[in-house]
Design an enzyme around this catalytic site. Structure first.
Site, PDB file in Angstrom:
ATOM      1  N   LYS A   6       0.615  -1.005  -0.102  1.00 24.78           N
ATOM      2  CA  LYS A   6       0.079   0.404  -0.257  1.00 24.78           C
ATOM      3  C   LYS A   6       0.749   1.236  -0.118  1.00 24.78           C
ATOM      4  CE  LYS A   6      -4.160   2.128   0.868  1.00 24.78           C
ATOM      5  NZ  LYS A   6      -3.816   2.611  -1.206  1.00 24.78           N
ATOM      6  N   GLN A  63       7.292   4.351   3.979  1.00 28.65           N
ATOM      7  CA  GLN A  63       5.337   4.018   4.122  1.00 28.65           C
ATOM      8  C   GLN A  63       5.587   2.293   5.121  1.00 28.65           C
ATOM      9  OE1 GLN A  63       3.765   5.851   1.559  1.00 28.65           O
ATOM     10  NE2 GLN A  63       2.088   4.842   2.871  1.00 28.65           N
ATOM     11  N   LYS A 117       5.311   3.556   8.592  1.00 27.81           N
ATOM     12  CA  LYS A 117       3.844   4.767   8.692  1.00 27.81           C
ATOM     13  C   LYS A 117       2.636   2.367   8.527  1.00 27.81           C
ATOM     14  CE  LYS A 117       4.023   7.682   5.411  1.00 27.81           C
ATOM     15  NZ  LYS A 117       4.086   8.801   5.146  1.00 27.81           N
ATOM     16  N   LYS A 167       5.570   1.785  -2.939  1.00 26.56           N
ATOM     17  CA  LYS A 167       5.159   3.765  -3.173  1.00 26.56           C
ATOM     18  C   LYS A 167       5.695   3.414  -5.010  1.00 26.56           C
ATOM     19  CE  LYS A 167       4.756   8.076  -1.947  1.00 26.56           C
ATOM     20  NZ  LYS A 167       3.825   8.550  -0.616  1.00 26.56           N
ATOM     21  N   ASP A 208      -0.508  10.902  -4.429  1.00 27.05           N
ATOM     22  CA  ASP A 208       0.671  11.486  -3.617  1.00 27.05           C
ATOM     23  C   ASP A 208       0.763  12.742  -4.608  1.00 27.05           C
ATOM     24  OD1 ASP A 208       3.391  11.323  -1.654  1.00 27.05           O
ATOM     25  OD2 ASP A 208       4.270  11.610  -3.643  1.00 27.05           O
ATOM     26  N   THR A 250      -4.808  13.434   5.171  1.00 24.32           N
ATOM     27  CA  THR A 250      -3.481  13.360   5.895  1.00 24.32           C
ATOM     28  C   THR A 250      -3.568  14.547   6.791  1.00 24.32           C
ATOM     29  OG1 THR A 250      -2.878  12.265   4.029  1.00 24.32           O
ATOM     30  CG2 THR A 250      -1.235  13.362   4.954  1.00 24.32           C
ATOM     31  N   ASN A 292      -2.700  18.910  -1.347  1.00 30.70           N
ATOM     32  CA  ASN A 292      -3.950  17.922  -0.715  1.00 30.70           C
ATOM     33  C   ASN A 292      -3.317  18.393   0.920  1.00 30.70           C
ATOM     34  OD1 ASN A 292      -4.438  14.917   0.160  1.00 30.70           O
ATOM     35  ND2 ASN A 292      -5.550  16.406  -0.828  1.00 30.70           N
ATOM     36  N   SER A 297      -7.599   5.361   3.824  1.00 32.36           N
ATOM     37  CA  SER A 297      -7.037   4.563   2.214  1.00 32.36           C
ATOM     38  C   SER A 297      -7.197   3.331   2.869  1.00 32.36           C
ATOM     39  CB  SER A 297      -5.812   4.407   2.139  1.00 32.36           C
ATOM     40  OG  SER A 297      -5.353   5.554   1.015  1.00 32.36           O
TER      41      SER A 297
HETATM   42  P1  NDP Z   1       0.701  17.726  -4.087  1.00 31.81           P
HETATM   43  O1  NDP Z   1       0.551  17.363  -5.533  1.00 31.81           O
HETATM   44  O2  NDP Z   1      -1.148  18.363  -3.593  1.00 31.81           O
HETATM   45  O3  NDP Z   1       0.849  19.311  -3.554  1.00 31.81           O
HETATM   46  C1  NDP Z   1       2.273  19.552  -3.129  1.00 31.81           C
HETATM   47  C2  NDP Z   1       2.368  21.197  -2.664  1.00 31.81           C
HETATM   48  O4  NDP Z   1       3.295  21.231  -2.368  1.00 31.81           O
HETATM   49  C3  NDP Z   1       1.829  22.159  -3.826  1.00 31.81           C
HETATM   50  O5  NDP Z   1       1.739  23.398  -3.244  1.00 31.81           O
HETATM   51  C4  NDP Z   1       3.619  22.342  -4.844  1.00 31.81           C
HETATM   52  O6  NDP Z   1       3.898  23.341  -5.398  1.00 31.81           O
HETATM   53  C5  NDP Z   1       4.815  21.819  -4.107  1.00 31.81           C
HETATM   54  N1  NDP Z   1       6.215  21.559  -4.012  1.00 31.81           N
HETATM   55  C6  NDP Z   1       6.162  20.231  -4.880  1.00 31.81           C
HETATM   56  N2  NDP Z   1       7.115  20.390  -4.760  1.00 31.81           N
HETATM   57  C7  NDP Z   1       7.371  20.897  -4.211  1.00 31.81           C
HETATM   58  C8  NDP Z   1       9.188  20.982  -4.146  1.00 31.81           C
HETATM   59  N3  NDP Z   1      10.382  21.259  -4.945  1.00 31.81           N
HETATM   60  N4  NDP Z   1       9.622  22.614  -3.395  1.00 31.81           N
HETATM   61  C9  NDP Z   1       9.052  23.439  -3.127  1.00 31.81           C
HETATM   62  N5  NDP Z   1       7.188  22.871  -2.961  1.00 31.81           N
HETATM   63  C10 NDP Z   1       6.686  22.108  -4.169  1.00 31.81           C
HETATM   64  O7  NDP Z   1       1.088  16.564  -2.767  1.00 31.81           O
HETATM   65  P2  NDP Z   1       0.306  16.141  -1.625  1.00 31.81           P
HETATM   66  O8  NDP Z   1      -0.256  17.393  -0.853  1.00 31.81           O
HETATM   67  O9  NDP Z   1      -0.158  14.806  -1.362  1.00 31.81           O
HETATM   68  O10 NDP Z   1       2.166  15.416  -0.697  1.00 31.81           O
HETATM   69  C11 NDP Z   1       2.679  16.832  -0.284  1.00 31.81           C
HETATM   70  C12 NDP Z   1       3.460  15.768   0.555  1.00 31.81           C
HETATM   71  O11 NDP Z   1       2.749  15.075   1.182  1.00 31.81           O
HETATM   72  C13 NDP Z   1       4.817  14.968   0.350  1.00 31.81           C
HETATM   73  O12 NDP Z   1       5.259  14.558   0.659  1.00 31.81           O
HETATM   74  C14 NDP Z   1       3.228  13.133  -0.072  1.00 31.81           C
HETATM   75  O13 NDP Z   1       4.547  12.604  -0.141  1.00 31.81           O
HETATM   76  C15 NDP Z   1       2.970  13.683   1.442  1.00 31.81           C
HETATM   77  N6  NDP Z   1       2.354  12.516   1.845  1.00 31.81           N
HETATM   78  C16 NDP Z   1       1.036  12.631   1.127  1.00 31.81           C
HETATM   79  C17 NDP Z   1      -0.430  11.870   1.222  1.00 31.81           C
HETATM   80  C18 NDP Z   1      -1.009  12.500   0.491  1.00 31.81           C
HETATM   81  O14 NDP Z   1      -2.694  11.462   1.337  1.00 31.81           O
HETATM   82  N7  NDP Z   1      -1.505  12.960  -0.314  1.00 31.81           N
HETATM   83  C19 NDP Z   1       0.141  10.821   2.185  1.00 31.81           C
HETATM   84  C20 NDP Z   1       1.299  11.311   3.318  1.00 31.81           C
HETATM   85  C21 NDP Z   1       2.332  11.969   2.529  1.00 31.81           C
HETATM   86  P3  NDP Z   1       3.025  23.734  -6.424  1.00 31.81           P
HETATM   87  O15 NDP Z   1       1.496  23.469  -6.134  1.00 31.81           O
HETATM   88  O16 NDP Z   1       3.192  24.902  -6.859  1.00 31.81           O
HETATM   89  O17 NDP Z   1       2.662  22.765  -7.628  1.00 31.81           O
END
Ligand code: NDP
Length: 458
Positions: free
Chosen positions: A102, A123, A126, A138, A178, A221, A252, A391
């Site tokens: 997962k 993961q 976690k 992943k 993700d 999350t 997200n 999930s």
């Molecule tokens: P999204 O794609 O929805 O959002 C990512 C956000 O981070 C966006 O605002 C993006 O900017 C910004 N971002 C991405 N890469 C960079 C970078 N290199 N430098 C600066 N800003 C950056 O992803 P999620 O919110 O789903 O995921 C965010 C984090 O949380 C990740 O580390 C992910 O692995 C982790 N995570 C997510 C889960 C989930 O359920 N979605 C579960 C557990 C962990 P922009 O809008 O400009 O693209």
């Protein structure tokens, strides 16, 4: 100095950590993100391994840092103007000891094998912490959905699933979203799986509510991260109410972390994206968050326009929010977004807690600085486990062919986050402090190690 309680106190295990890491680096050259994630865990669990002859004889740590398998493949797709494009995709089935694999799929140009191995390894721990029967995995591709049309994203997702479908399944491996993989991408991926397999089954989570999704999955999350943060404060008789929170990211995780933080009475003063950050000293309220959702979820544009609508706020191009004085830092964007220097700045400004919504957002020296300073420091594998927990609940609902009410899912999420918190306290108590890093690593490790040991040599 390491994270492990014993290692921190008397250096016990530090030579073994060094030897272990030098072997791991030789076996996995150039995979710096993977090295970093393993080092953090090994620093915590080495004392446990040294105390357990069976784990040493069974080479548990060596086996746990070797993925079960890595699937790597080409994804060929066509642009709107008829050009052929090819990307590289992976699914890393890291550890299936305690349940079907997962873990999310990430679409971002920075995706490579090292990043996905670090994410799959994290993961595993976690998922174990959630208490649900889920192994760690992943996947993703070095594909950038930004600037692509919906049709292009659809063709990419369909092409990717045309290969991936033979490696996943509701009892085998259940991917989710993700970075760069949200409801739109999950829908295209699921539609293609269903077409190829002729089965409507829970092979992906994060699905739309009309076709097998769970209430609260998209919020889980971010909400879970804030619940975990609240639990850390409650443990010492305090609360996040009235505290200033600096959030990074506007995706997200960040959006729903902000939503929950506002609901619990905290004052969120920053958010960011890949172009810069906004600082709103008055606090981001529900109306302002609705505007941010419009910018990021609908229009998919940067936060630059926020201060035009809300005077008093400012936008800082190309910068991260960590120089702003705050009580709580909640990194929710990406890996390694808090450097050692950022950590010193946050600590210098009196930060009381760091709670990780993103995966491995903190560089090793920054993480060491937080632990040494004794602030509340909630590591990702505990603090952001709410997404995968819901999930897991989505999988249960799919297996039951039922949809639970939102209140039931929210209450289960809350119970799971509090139980993860308590596991961290149980394994991370260090005098009158709690080392949540040690607690999360040992708490996650033990269940997987026990399962692997029980199976014998597999
Ligand atoms: P999204 O794609 O929805 O959002 C990512 C956000 O981070 C966006 O605002 C993006 O900017 C910004 N971002 C991405 N890469 C960079 C970078 N290199 N430098 C600066 N800003 C950056 O992803 P999620 O919110 O789903 O995921 C965010 C984090 O949380 C990740 O580390 C992910 O692995 C982790 N995570 C997510 C889960 C989930 O359920 N979605 C579960 C557990 C962990 P922009 O809008 O400009 O693209």
């Amino acid at each position: 100095m390491g994270f492990g309680e014993d290692a921190a106190m008397n250096g016990r295990g530090s030579k073994e950590v060094e030897d272990f890491m030098s072997g791991l680096i030789k076996r996995n050259p150039g995979e710096t993100e993977f090295h970093q994630a393993v080092q953090e865990v090994v620093e915590s669990v080495m004392p446990v391994v040294l105390d357990n002859e069976e784990y040493r004889k069974a080479q548990i740590l060596e086996r746990m840092t070797e993925p079960d398998r890595i699937i790597i493949f080409r994804v060929t797709w066509e642009t709107d103007d008829g050009c052929i494009r090819a990307n590289r995709a992976w699914r890393i089935q890291f550890n299936g000891a305690i349940g079907p694999y997962k873990g999310g799929l990430r679409f971002h140009p920075s995706v490579n094998q090292s990043v996905l191995k670090f994410l799959g390894f994290e993961q595993t721990f976690k998922n174990s912490l959630t208490g649900l029967p889920m192994g760690g995995a992943k996947g993703g591709a070095n594909f950038n959905p930004k600037g692509k049309s919906d049709r292009e994203v659809m063709r990419f997702c369909q092409s990717l699933m045309t290969e991936l479908h033979r490696h996943v399944g509701e009892h085998t491996d259940v991917p989710a979203g993700d970075i760069g993989v949200g409801p739109r991408e999950i829908s295209y991926l699921f539609g293609q799986y269903k077409r190829l397999e002729n089965r409507h089954t829970g092979v992906l989570t994060g699905k739309g509510l009309s076709f097998g999704g769970s209430h609260l999955r998209k919020e889980a999350t971010g909400y879970g991260c804030v619940i975990f943060c609240q639990s850390m404060f409650e443990e010492r008789g305090d609360s996040i109410e009235g505290k200033r929170i600096s959030v990074s990211g506007a995706g997200n995780v960040a959006i729903y972390a902000v939503e929950k933080a506002i609901a619990l009475g905290a004052k969120v003063i920053t958010m960011s994206d890949s172009t810069g950050f906004i600082h709103d000293p008055d606090g981001i309220d529900e109306d302002k968050l609705t505007f941010i959702k419009l910018l990021k979820e609908r229009k998919r544009v940067s936060l630059e326009g926020y201060p035009d609508k809300y005077s008093g706020a400012s936008y800082h191009a190309g910068k991260r929010p960590w120089a702003v004085a705050t009580d709580i830092a909640m990194p929710c964007a990406t890996q390694n977004e808090i450097s050692g220097e950022d950590a010193r700045e946050l600590l210098g400004n009196g930060v009381q807690a760091v709670c990780e919504g993103a995966n491995m957002p903190t560089e090793l020296d920054a993480a060491h600085a937080f632990v040494e300073a004794g602030i509340l420091y909630g590591p990702a594998k505990a603090a952001n486990a709410g997404g995968v927990a819901v999930s897991g609940l989505e999988q249960t609902q799919n297996a039951e062919r039922r949809v639970w009410k939102a209140e039931r899912v929210e209450s289960e999420l809350s119970t799971i986050m509090k139980s993860i918190h308590d596991k961290c306290v149980e394994h991370g108590r260090d005098g009158d402090r709690i080392n949540y890093v040690t607690g999360a690593n040992i708490g996650g490790f033990l269940k997987v190690a026990e399962a692997m040991r029980s199976y014998g040599a597999v």
